[in-house]
Design an enzyme around this catalytic site. Structure first.
Site, PDB file in Angstrom:
ATOM      1  CG  LEU A 298      -1.983  -1.007   1.317  1.00  0.00           C
ATOM      2  CD1 LEU A 298      -2.509  -1.135   2.730  1.00  0.00           C
ATOM      3  CD2 LEU A 298      -3.100  -0.601   0.365  1.00  0.00           C
ATOM      4  N   GLY A 299       1.994   1.179   0.645  1.00  0.00           N
ATOM      5  CA  GLY A 299       2.850   2.360   0.698  1.00  0.00           C
ATOM      6  C   GLY A 299       4.129   2.064   1.454  1.00  0.00           C
ATOM      7  N   GLY A 301       7.177   4.091   3.835  1.00  0.00           N
ATOM      8  CA  GLY A 301       7.641   5.309   4.485  1.00  0.00           C
ATOM      9  C   GLY A 301       9.126   5.193   4.758  1.00  0.00           C
ATOM     10  NE  ARG A 302      10.436   9.819   7.709  1.00  0.00           N
ATOM     11  CZ  ARG A 302      10.301  10.488   8.848  1.00  0.00           C
ATOM     12  NH1 ARG A 302      11.332  11.084   9.392  1.00  0.00           N
ATOM     13  NH2 ARG A 302       9.132  10.574   9.442  1.00  0.00           N
ATOM     14  CG  PHE A 303      10.936   4.929  10.325  1.00  0.00           C
ATOM     15  CD1 PHE A 303      12.215   4.896  10.848  1.00  0.00           C
ATOM     16  CD2 PHE A 303      10.318   6.167  10.176  1.00  0.00           C
ATOM     17  CE1 PHE A 303      12.863   6.056  11.234  1.00  0.00           C
ATOM     18  CE2 PHE A 303      10.951   7.337  10.564  1.00  0.00           C
ATOM     19  CZ  PHE A 303      12.225   7.283  11.090  1.00  0.00           C
ATOM     20  CB  VAL A 306       1.765   0.093   4.974  1.00  0.00           C
ATOM     21  CG1 VAL A 306       0.362  -0.292   5.409  1.00  0.00           C
ATOM     22  CG2 VAL A 306       2.440   0.906   6.072  1.00  0.00           C
ATOM     23  CE  LYS A 321       4.266   2.516  10.483  1.00  0.00           C
ATOM     24  NZ  LYS A 321       3.917   3.844  10.889  1.00  0.00           N
ATOM     25  CG  ASP A 414       5.412  12.718  10.108  1.00  0.00           C
ATOM     26  OD1 ASP A 414       5.767  13.706   9.435  1.00  0.00           O
ATOM     27  OD2 ASP A 414       5.664  11.547   9.771  1.00  0.00           O
TER      28      ASP A 414
END
Ligand SMILES: Nc1ncnc2c1ncn2[C@@H]1O[C@H](COP(=O)(O)OP(=O)(O)OP(=O)(O)O)[C@@H](O)[C@H]1O
Length: 581
Positions: A298-299, A301-303, A306, A321, A414
């Site tokens: 789905l996506g 991020g930096r960490f 997902v 996640k 954030d």
């Protein structure tokens, strides 16, 4: 005189208890009453009354549930990491005396299990925390030691008891004291089983720890039985105190019993298997793989990455996640999970479960409610036009989510377009990613990860807090109404200067048709000094939310905005990936 407050609004779960689910889950509908059969991992096995069919539901579907296992898939694992972040350092402003937000009132466990008692307290910064156990004469202060771990993370206080015994049953009180006031809460712990019992657990590929409760003696011998044999074989004599660790060959299952000097024999322990692997890891990994079918990404991020996945037990789709431990320590993922799991707000993403070392060792997974839709900005930019009153509705949902967090003295830290998703069927906004809220301050001043939404204090490396979110919310609403960014300039230096001078305006080209109420609210959010900014609560009382304006907003500029952000986030991600590989 000190003021004490107690919060006892929780229900506890024992087999046969009736619970009500708070949200739709597979075939279940919000409000359904169910009967609990047993606990299973981070959830409950339940059935409708007078029906045989059993279903698994995550514990988080039953708000205010008090079970020792709800927190993580394996409560028996106690993390000795000392690096849990104290997020209060990020939000130094104190909003009042410490106050109990939530605590269990009864925890039941079986002797030999590890138990975690948790209480959620607002305003614990710089407060003194004392845990005590009720005793006949004087309450006994609990100190960090062999079987006790005292922890604090993201506004939660934890008392963990390793391998609890029958004698651990009783009332535990948590006192939080600060010069501004004090509060306390108490939790009853009931340990079933105990005297005359034996427990065994795998502590290494060839090591089993044997523990027993048989008080009053000073010497014991231990016998072992290797499945499927029924014969007890003496293992070791003259053991002084429980527990003891035994070395055994892998590839077999064992059970144990203990014989006291007086000839009394404890009841045998449950069988434990030495598989030759790190048992905790393979067990949890297996549970995870057996339950979820991963579908697509789905996506990123930096960490975390997902993924969309299907829960094979319920058919429900969820978001997983997944964070590698070399990017984020387990303690932070736990803190993020704790915070998400305790959030019962329709505009904040919910967490259902935490799996550690899953889907593989060295990776942790938070199971999240799946948002079926893109970011709010992408969603709106796909429309031909949208109106100011639509913007009002979305902005109020974002502010309401922030208000909920801020009331608990938590800052999101954030707030940006990528973290504001929308369910495209219902139009409900969902705030995601509470990672920053539990991450601690860094030692050095580093440029903010996302300058475009960064408040002046973030740019300057000064303490941040709930007011930092209000600035970001101001930038967010500004873009929502115009499709352009208030402070962004040609270079990082110019953008930084604009932020530090709070240099923004409402160009006619973009704001001519926008109501004065909207501009007035933006003026109250985009203030240089945090204490001057409107709080989420105050922002929600703005006349803008009461007198909907129908000005049409062109989605073309917002489409350009999202395209530019997607492009720069891709470059950031590439740099990030390179950094970590
Ligand atoms: N519950 C969800 N449902 C659908 N998509 C989600 C969900 N949670 C996250 N995503 C998608 O995954 C992406 C990354 O998630 P998230 O922001 O939580 O990761 P992160 O590594 O903490 O990000 P960041 O770099 O902002 O700190 C999001 O931008 C979003 O596109």
């Amino acid at each position: 005189m000190k003021e004490y407050r107690i919060c006892l609004s929780l229900i506890f779960v024992v087999p046969g208890a009736r619970v009500r689910v708070a949200a739709d889950w597979g075939k279940l509908r919000a409000g359904d009453e169910l009967v609990v059969s047993r606990l299973d991992g981070p959830g409950l096995v339940v059935s409708h009354q007078n029906e045989k069919e059993e279903l698994w539901i995550p514990a988080s579907l039953v708000p205010n549930l008090s079970i020792s296992r709800a927190w993580s898939f394996r409560p028996s694992k106690v993390d000795s990491n000392k690096d849990i972040v104290q997020p209060q350092e990020r939000s130094p402003e104190r909003k009042g005396p410490p106050t109990v937000l939530a605590s269990s009132n009864l925890i039941r466990a079986t002797a030999g299990e590890d138990v975690r008692i948790s209480v959620e307290i607002a305003n614990i910064e710089a407060a003194t925390v004392t845990w005590k156990k009720e005793d006949e004469k004087e309450d006994r202060v609990i100190r960090e030691g062999d079987r006790y771990r005292l922890k604090q993370a993201a506004g939660f206080l934890y008392l963990e008891i390793v391998r609890c015994r029958h004698s651990d049953s009783g009332i535990y009180r948590c006192y939080v004291e600060h010069e501004t006031g004090s509060c306390w809460t108490e939790v009853s712990l009931f340990i079933a089983g105990g005297i005359g019992s034996t427990w065994a657990r795998v502590v290494g590929p060839t090591k089993i720890e044997v523990d027993w409760e048989c008080p009053g003696l000073d010497s014991y011998s231990i016998e072992c039985r290797t499945a499927p044999s029924q014969n007890w074989v003496p293992m070791t004599m003259d053991v002084k105190n429980p527990p003891t660790i035994l070395e055994l060959p892998p590839g077999a299952s064992y059970s144990f019993r203990v014989i006291g000097k007086n000839g009394n024999i404890t009841s045998p322990s449950a069988e434990v298997a030495l598989t030759g692997f790190e048992d905790n890891v393979s067990w949890e990994t297996e549970q995870f793989i057996g339950r979820y079918l991963e579908l697509d990404v789905l996506g990123k991020g930096r960490f975390a990455t997902v993924r969309r996945a299907r829960d094979k037990g319920t058919g429900q789709e969820v978001a997983l996640k997944q964070t590698a431990r070399h990017k984020q320590p387990r303690s932070l993922t736990r803190a993020e999970y704790d915070l998400l799991a305790s959030s019962h707000h329709g505009n904040i993403i919910r967490a259902f479960a935490l799996f550690e070392n899953a889907p593989r060792p060295g990776m942790d997974t938070i199971v999240l409610e799946l948002v079926r839709g893109p970011t709010l900005f992408v969603y709106l930019s796909k429309k031909t036009d949208y109106t100011e009153d639509m913007a009002t509705k979305y902005a109020s949902q974002l502010l309401s989510a922030l208000q909920w967090l801020h009331r608990r003295n938590r800052a999101h830290l954030d707030v940006k377009p990528e973290n504001v998703l929308v369910d495209q069927d219902s139009g409900v906004v969902k705030l995601i990613d509470l990672g920053e809220a539990v991450r601690g301050p860094v030692d050095e001043v580093v440029p903010p990860a996302d300058l475009e939404f960064a408040a002046p204090e973030l740019v300057l490396g000064k303490p941040t807090g709930t007011c930092t979110d209000m600035w970001a919310a101001g930038v967010f609403i500004y873009v929502l109404l115009s499709g352009v960014s208030p402070f962004l300039d040609d270079s990082v230096e110019e953008t930084t200067a604009n932020i530090l001078k709070c240099d923004f305006c409402f160009p006619n080209e973009y704001f001519e048709a926008i109501s004065n109420e909207a501009k007035d609210l933006l003026g109250r959010l985009l203030c240089l000094h945090g204490e001057e900014r409107a709080t989420a609560e105050a922002a929600l009382t703005s006349p803008w939310f009461k007198a909907p304006a129908s000005a049409a907003i062109s989605s073309t500029r917002l489409a350009e905005f999202t395209e530019r952000r997607a492009h720069s986030s891709k470059s950031r991600q590439d740099r990030n990936d390179r950094f970590y590989t």
